[in-house]
Write an enzyme that holds these catalytic residues in place. Structure first.
Site, short mmCIF file in Angstrom:
data_model
loop_
_atom_site.label_atom_id
_atom_site.label_comp_id
_atom_site.label_asym_id
_atom_site.label_seq_id
_atom_site.Cartn_x
_atom_site.Cartn_y
_atom_site.Cartn_z
N ASP A 115 -2.16 -2.82 3.70
CA ASP A 115 -3.01 -3.66 4.54
C ASP A 115 -3.50 -4.81 3.66
O ASP A 115 -2.80 -5.81 3.50
CB ASP A 115 -4.14 -2.79 5.10
CG ASP A 115 -5.00 -3.51 6.11
OD1 ASP A 115 -4.70 -4.66 6.46
OD2 ASP A 115 -5.99 -2.92 6.58
N ARG A 177 -2.29 12.31 12.78
CA ARG A 177 -1.23 12.31 11.76
C ARG A 177 0.02 13.00 12.29
O ARG A 177 1.13 12.72 11.85
CB ARG A 177 -1.70 13.05 10.50
CG ARG A 177 -2.88 12.41 9.79
CD ARG A 177 -3.04 13.07 8.42
NE ARG A 177 -4.34 12.83 7.82
CZ ARG A 177 -4.67 11.75 7.10
NH1 ARG A 177 -3.78 10.80 6.91
NH2 ARG A 177 -5.86 11.64 6.57
P1 IMP Z 1 -5.24 -1.49 1.75
O1 IMP Z 1 -5.90 -1.17 0.45
O2 IMP Z 1 -6.12 -2.42 2.56
O3 IMP Z 1 -3.86 -2.04 1.58
O4 IMP Z 1 -5.14 -0.18 2.63
C1 IMP Z 1 -5.32 1.04 2.03
C2 IMP Z 1 -5.19 2.27 2.85
O5 IMP Z 1 -5.97 2.17 4.04
C3 IMP Z 1 -3.81 2.62 3.31
O6 IMP Z 1 -3.02 3.23 2.32
C4 IMP Z 1 -4.12 3.55 4.45
O7 IMP Z 1 -4.34 4.86 3.98
C5 IMP Z 1 -5.38 2.94 5.04
N1 IMP Z 1 -5.02 2.09 6.17
C6 IMP Z 1 -4.85 0.74 6.19
N2 IMP Z 1 -4.51 0.31 7.42
C7 IMP Z 1 -4.45 1.42 8.20
C8 IMP Z 1 -4.14 1.64 9.59
O8 IMP Z 1 -3.83 0.73 10.37
N3 IMP Z 1 -4.19 2.94 10.01
C9 IMP Z 1 -4.51 3.99 9.21
N4 IMP Z 1 -4.80 3.82 7.90
C10 IMP Z 1 -4.77 2.56 7.41
#
Ligand code: IMP
Ligand code: MG
Length: 189
Positions: A115, A177
Site C-alpha cells: 500500500d 482471510r
Molecule cells: P503498507 O505499509 O502501507 O504498504 O501496508 C502494510 C500492510 O497493511 C500490508 O502488508 C497489509 O497487511 C496491510 N494492508 C494494506 N492495505 C490493505 C488492504 O487493503 N486490506 C488489508 N490489509 C491491508
C-alpha cells in the site's frame, strides 16, 4: 462445495460488508501459477528461501510455494504496524523473527499487498542487513499510486485501485482471510 477448487461463491456470512470482486478466485489461481513458473525459471540454479509476512500472506504463500517446482525453503516473520486498522503508520514492530539464517541466501519476500510501501521498506532494510546473496519481493497486490517509498518489486500479481480490500489472506479485524477471491470492503472498520 468442492473445497479443492477455488471459487467465487461469496459465503452468506460475508456478503453484508463486501463490495465488488476486485480479483476473482480464478484470476488469483491463474496468476499465482504464472508467478510460480516464472520464479521456477529465474531461480533454477539457486532455489530461494521464501519469507512470508504473516498473517496476510498465508494464502498466497501456500499456493505460490506449491506452484514453484524447486526445493524452496519457507520461513515466516510477523510484523505489526502501529496505527488505525486500515492505514499503516510506517512504524513497524517485529512480532516474530525468522528462524533461519539469511547469510548468502537468495531471499524472496512474499507479501500480500503493498500500500504505502512503508512496511516493505522497513523489512527490506531489516533483512538486507543480514547479508543475503539477493533480496527480492513477490507481492500479490500493489495499490495504484499509493507508494510513498519507491519500491522495486521483482514480481507483482495485480495492480489494483487504491481501495481497502479483503479476502485471500487479507483481513479486517482478523476476518475474511478465508475467502478465495479479493473484494472491496464496505463495512465499518
Ligand atoms: P503498507 O505499509 O502501507 O504498504 O501496508 C502494510 C500492510 O497493511 C500490508 O502488508 C497489509 O497487511 C496491510 N494492508 C494494506 N492495505 C490493505 C488492504 O487493503 N486490506 C488489508 N490489509 C491491508
Ligand atoms: Mg502484509
Amino acid at each position: 462445495m468442492d473445497r479443492h477448487a477455488p471459487h467465487d461463491f461469496t459465503a452468506k456470512w460475508a456478503q453484508q460488508d463486501l463490495g465488488e470482486v476486485v480479483v476473482s478466485a480464478k484470476e488469483v489461481h491463474d496468476r499465482v501459477c504464472e508467478l510460480g513458473h516464472q520464479i521456477t525459471k529465474d531461480y533454477a540454479a539457486n532455489p530461494p528461501l521464501l519469507v512470508g509476512v504473516l498473517k496476510g500472506a498465508i494464502n498466497f504463500m501456500s499456493d505460490l510455494m506449491r506452484a514453484i517446482e524447486l526445493p524452496v525453503e519457507v520461513d515466516f516473520m510477523a510484523v505489526s504496524s502501529y496505527g488505525a486498522a486500515t492505514k499503516t503508520s510506517g512504524v513497524v514492530r517485529i512480532v516474530k523473527d525468522l528462524d533461519v539464517d539469511l547469510l548468502n541466501r537468495d531471499v524472496l519476500v512474499v507479501e500480500d499487498v503493498v500500500d504505502s510501501g512503508l512496511t516493505l521498506n522497513y523489512l527490506r532494510q531489516y533483512l538486507g542487513a543480514r547479508s543475503p546473496a539477493s533480496l527480492e519481493v513477490c507481492a500479490l497486490l500493489v495499490k495504484e499510486g499509493e507508494q510513498r517509498v519507491e519500491q522495486s518489486l521483482k514480481y507483482v500479481g495485480f495492480v489494483i485501485p487504491s481501495h481497502f480490500v479483503v479476502g485471500y489472506g487479507l483481513d479486517v479485524n482478523e476476518r475474511y482471510r478465508n475467502l478465495d477471491a479479493i473484494y472491496t470492503y464496505t463495512g465499518e472498520v
